[in-house]
Design a protein around this motif. Structure first.
Motif, PDB file in Angstrom:
ATOM      1  N   CYS A  61       0.820  -1.205   0.000  1.00 42.24           N
ATOM      2  CA  CYS A  61       0.000   0.000   0.000  1.00 42.24           C
ATOM      3  C   CYS A  61       0.855   1.257   0.000  1.00 42.24           C
ATOM      4  O   CYS A  61       1.836   1.346   0.728  1.00 42.24           O
ATOM      5  N   LEU A  62       0.427   2.231  -0.790  1.00 45.94           N
ATOM      6  CA  LEU A  62       1.109   3.516  -0.838  1.00 45.94           C
ATOM      7  C   LEU A  62       0.575   4.482   0.215  1.00 45.94           C
ATOM      8  O   LEU A  62       1.171   5.520   0.470  1.00 45.94           O
ATOM      9  N   GLU A  63      -0.564   4.161   0.803  1.00 49.70           N
ATOM     10  CA  GLU A  63      -1.171   4.919   1.901  1.00 49.70           C
ATOM     11  C   GLU A  63      -1.670   3.921   2.938  1.00 49.70           C
ATOM     12  O   GLU A  63      -1.720   2.727   2.683  1.00 49.70           O
ATOM     13  N   ASP A  64      -2.073   4.417   4.113  1.00 51.50           N
ATOM     14  CA  ASP A  64      -2.669   3.541   5.119  1.00 51.50           C
ATOM     15  C   ASP A  64      -3.965   2.947   4.557  1.00 51.50           C
ATOM     16  O   ASP A  64      -4.771   3.675   3.967  1.00 51.50           O
ATOM     17  N   CYS A  65      -4.133   1.638   4.723  1.00 44.74           N
ATOM     18  CA  CYS A  65      -5.288   0.950   4.140  1.00 44.74           C
ATOM     19  C   CYS A  65      -5.910  -0.015   5.133  1.00 44.74           C
ATOM     20  O   CYS A  65      -5.334  -0.325   6.182  1.00 44.74           O
ATOM     21  N   PHE A 112      -5.549  -3.640   9.638  1.00 42.85           N
ATOM     22  CA  PHE A 112      -5.105  -2.285   9.323  1.00 42.85           C
ATOM     23  C   PHE A 112      -3.699  -2.399   8.756  1.00 42.85           C
ATOM     24  O   PHE A 112      -2.816  -3.010   9.366  1.00 42.85           O
ATOM     25  N   ILE A 113      -3.468  -1.820   7.602  1.00 44.09           N
ATOM     26  CA  ILE A 113      -2.175  -1.901   6.923  1.00 44.09           C
ATOM     27  C   ILE A 113      -1.549  -0.506   6.908  1.00 44.09           C
ATOM     28  O   ILE A 113      -2.132   0.439   6.384  1.00 44.09           O
ATOM     29  N   LYS A 114      -0.366  -0.393   7.499  1.00 40.65           N
ATOM     30  CA  LYS A 114       0.351   0.884   7.497  1.00 40.65           C
ATOM     31  C   LYS A 114       0.986   1.119   6.126  1.00 40.65           C
ATOM     32  O   LYS A 114       1.266   0.182   5.384  1.00 40.65           O
ATOM     33  N   LYS A 115       1.188   2.368   5.812  1.00 45.23           N
ATOM     34  CA  LYS A 115       1.813   2.775   4.551  1.00 45.23           C
ATOM     35  C   LYS A 115       3.151   2.063   4.372  1.00 45.23           C
ATOM     36  O   LYS A 115       3.962   2.026   5.294  1.00 45.23           O
ATOM     37  N   ASN A 116       3.369   1.468   3.197  1.00 39.80           N
ATOM     38  CA  ASN A 116       4.597   0.749   2.821  1.00 39.80           C
ATOM     39  C   ASN A 116       4.898  -0.468   3.698  1.00 39.80           C
ATOM     40  O   ASN A 116       6.019  -0.956   3.700  1.00 39.80           O
ATOM     41  N   ASP A 117       3.922  -0.959   4.444  1.00 33.89           N
ATOM     42  CA  ASP A 117       4.095  -2.169   5.252  1.00 33.89           C
ATOM     43  C   ASP A 117       3.890  -3.382   4.351  1.00 33.89           C
ATOM     44  O   ASP A 117       2.850  -3.531   3.723  1.00 33.89           O
ATOM     45  N   LYS A 118       4.885  -4.263   4.271  1.00 37.76           N
ATOM     46  CA  LYS A 118       4.801  -5.432   3.409  1.00 37.76           C
ATOM     47  C   LYS A 118       4.714  -6.723   4.231  1.00 37.76           C
ATOM     48  O   LYS A 118       5.057  -7.792   3.753  1.00 37.76           O
ATOM     49  N   GLU A 119       4.233  -6.604   5.451  1.00 34.95           N
ATOM     50  CA  GLU A 119       4.099  -7.784   6.313  1.00 34.95           C
ATOM     51  C   GLU A 119       2.937  -8.653   5.828  1.00 34.95           C
ATOM     52  O   GLU A 119       1.865  -8.162   5.495  1.00 34.95           O
ATOM     53  N   GLU A 120       3.176  -9.962   5.811  1.00 33.76           N
ATOM     54  CA  GLU A 120       2.137 -10.899   5.372  1.00 33.76           C
ATOM     55  C   GLU A 120       1.003 -10.938   6.385  1.00 33.76           C
ATOM     56  O   GLU A 120       1.224 -10.909   7.590  1.00 33.76           O
ATOM     57  N   LYS A 121      -0.209 -11.018   5.870  1.00 31.96           N
ATOM     58  CA  LYS A 121      -1.399 -11.148   6.709  1.00 31.96           C
ATOM     59  C   LYS A 121      -2.014 -12.514   6.436  1.00 31.96           C
ATOM     60  O   LYS A 121      -2.240 -12.874   5.282  1.00 31.96           O
TER      61      LYS A 121
END
Length: 176
Positions: A61-65, A112-121
């Motif tokens: 994500c480029l923004e919080d998503c 909740f996904i933080k900006k530029n967070d690439k952690e697997e869900k």
């Protein structure tokens, strides 16, 4: 040069000419289909399918998503919701999709996904879910729908694309 060759070939034997053209068509079709299936679709959600009751999604994500996963979503209700998205109102939030679906899904998870967070869900059906298989195609429920929406309301007004829906047609659900 090729036209002269084909005309000569046709004059020699129409059946042989037809066979050569058909074989060329099959080879070309195979190459085109091979090239199309090698690439991954342009998406912001990658997946890995573990050997348990779920799937691992990697958002970019480029923004919080907000990533919302819907298990066992009604095919008919999803198609109606997408029609509403096109003709009535834009689906900008998970709640808007749920309202359009009339809550016709079996289970929902949200991250909740933080900006530029690439952690697997890791999305999974709960242990008490009675679903073992969603059945063969055509089916009445999609195994998994992943909805990625912008978290900040102000961002939804700035960007043209505010949500992404990804439909997973094949997710293996194992009974543990």
């Amino acid at each position: 040069m090729a036209a002269v060759f084909l005309v000569t070939l046709y004059e020699y034997s129409p059946l042989f000419y037809i066979t050569v053209v058909f074989v060329c068509f099959l080879v070309t079709s195979g190459l085109v289909l091979g090239c199309l299936t090698k690439g991954t679709p342009p998406t912001r959600i990658n997946r890995k399918e573990p050997n348990v009751r779920g799937i691992t999604l990697t958002p970019d994500c480029l923004e919080d998503c907000i990533l919302t996963c819907y298990w066992g979503c009604s095919v008919q209700k999803l198609h109606e919701a997408l029609q509403k998205h096109v003709y009535c109102f834009r689906i900008k939030t998970p709640q808007a999709l749920e309202d359009a679906l009339y809550s016709e899904y079996l289970y929902r998870q949200q991250y909740f996904i933080k900006k530029n967070d690439k952690e697997e869900k890791y999305c999974q059906l709960p242990e008490d879910a009675q679903v073992v298989d969603f059945g063969p195609v055509p089916r009445s429920r999609y195994p998994l729908i992943a909805l990625l929406t912008l978290a900040d309301e102000e961002d939804r007004e700035i960007y043209d694309i505010v949500s992404t829906i990804r439909i997973y047609f094949k997710v293996t659900v194992f009974k543990v």
